[in-house]
Design an enzyme around this catalytic site. Structure first.
Site: not given
Length: 379
Positions: A34, A121, A167, A171, A196, A199, A229
């Site tokens: 990541n 997640h 998110e 991910s 979240d 990413h 990440k």
């Protein structure tokens, strides 16, 4: 019967289904990390670490933040992060998993409802299990279904606060959440929205501030920015109103009873946040690679890309997925297979992560090998 028979039996059953896990060394060309902006090895961050050590920044905190572990580097990072992301306050955790555990187990109260995207997640799920609020999932990226769940709960007598959770960039699928619509939904129901940004932070949004950047600073929006990440370090920053951050400081067991993150890491994250702002060309180069890879995936392999730096290549069968992944790794490309329970049953896949550690030539070579192997594996 051996004391270990129960556990060994469970491992055998996992092996039968092609779901055992093992630790593999980083190898060959990176298509699995990541480290999207290749900051983990950036000389600028190495220099920041050297300078921090030279001015006496500690390797370890020596205790929790509420005891003697509160360091000026933690406070400086939190102040700078709050300014950057446009929130009243920020709080630094040792990692994104711990931060999500703290958020979901602490902020929603008994009598409240957490309405979460079903692909959120595992750390959010684990946090919800520790919390006292009711929970219900909604179909992935379906704002309509999320509202249906809220109305059904209200209709059954639910009177507490609603907490929406998603998110910003998923991910394992690489697709984006409908954040504007979710914010509108939160407003309609006087709900909070927990986003979240793991990413997306550093890569997407204005200045790499994430996909929720336009909504940060609102009273009902809480964001999580992980630092391990695209930022190339470790830890996580929760950004929210001062009231909610102070509440976490006072009530989140994952914060109160944990040894504080390394002050040295905090200083590196400070440098990384600044570097992301000063070097937009990194995001530009990654965006070019993303566009190229998505086009190549369609042309060479016949699968539609996600449009982002996370490209899932669906295979379906668990054992076949791991078999193909192993061959691809042997051919010099570090691509990992992803199986349930990380992804839903029947959707095992190769998760291809695009980073600045790879070139367009590497991408082309990867997809040529992948296309060849998918044909051979069917024979």
């Amino acid at each position: 019967m051996s004391l270990l028979s129960k556990h060994s039996g469970a491992l055998e059953r996992l092996a039968e289904r092609g779901r055992t896990r093992s630790l593999l060394k980083a190898q060959a060309c990176d298509f699995s990390s990541n480290d999207y902006l290749a900051l983990s090895t950036a000389p600028e961050l190495r220099l920041a670490a050297e300078q921090a050590l030279a001015r006496g920044v500690g390797l370890g905190a020596g205790g929790s933040r509420l005891l003697r572990g509160n360091d000026p580097e933690h406070e400086a990072l939190e102040h700078e992060a709050a300014q950057l992301f446009g929130t009243e306050k920020a709080l630094f955790f040792g990692g994104g998993y711990n931060a999500n555990m703290a958020l979901f187990s602490t902020l929603p109260q008994q009598g409240d409802l957490v309405v979460y995207d079903r692909l959120i997640h595992a750390s959010a799920h684990d946090g919800m299990k520790l919390g006292s609020a009711e929970t219900v999932g909604f179909m992935h990226n379906s704002v309509e279904d999320a509202e249906t769940q809220i109305k059904a709960w209200r209709g059954q007598g639910g009177t507490g606060r609603v907490w929406l959770a998603c998110e910003s960039l998923y991910s394992m699928d690489g697709n984006q959440a409908p954040l504007a619509e979710l914010v509108e939904l939160a407003d309609r129901h006087e709900a909070f929205l927990l986003v979240d940004e793991a990413h997306a932070t550093g890569v997407l949004g204005e200045g790499g501030k994430g996909l929720a950047a336009a909504f940060e600073g609102r009273e009902n929006v809480i964001s999580l920015h992980t630092c391990g990440k695209a930022l190339g370090a470790s830890g996580a920053l929760v950004c929210a109103s001062a009231v909610l951050i102070d509440y976490l400081i006072n009530r989140a067991r994952g914060f109160i009873y944990a040894t504080a993150p390394s002050p040295l890491v905090a200083s590196i994250v400070r440098a990384s946040l600044m570097l992301v702002q000063k070097q937009p060309e990194r995001r530009g180069r990654l965006a070019e690679l993303v566009a190229f890879a998505n086009a190549e995936m369609v042309q060479v392999c016949g699968q539609q890309g996600s449009g982002t730096h996370i490209l899932p290549f669906l295979i379906g069968d668990d054992k076949r997925t791991m078999r193909v992944a192993g061959v691809i790794q042997e051919r010099g490309f570090d691509v990992r297979g992803i199986r349930p329970p990380t992804v839903p049953r029947g959707t095992s896949r190769l998760r291809i992560a695009l980073t600045l550690h790879a070139s367009q030539q590497d991408v082309s070579a990867l997809f040529e090998v992948l296309a060849e192997e998918m044909v051979l594996d069917c024979v």
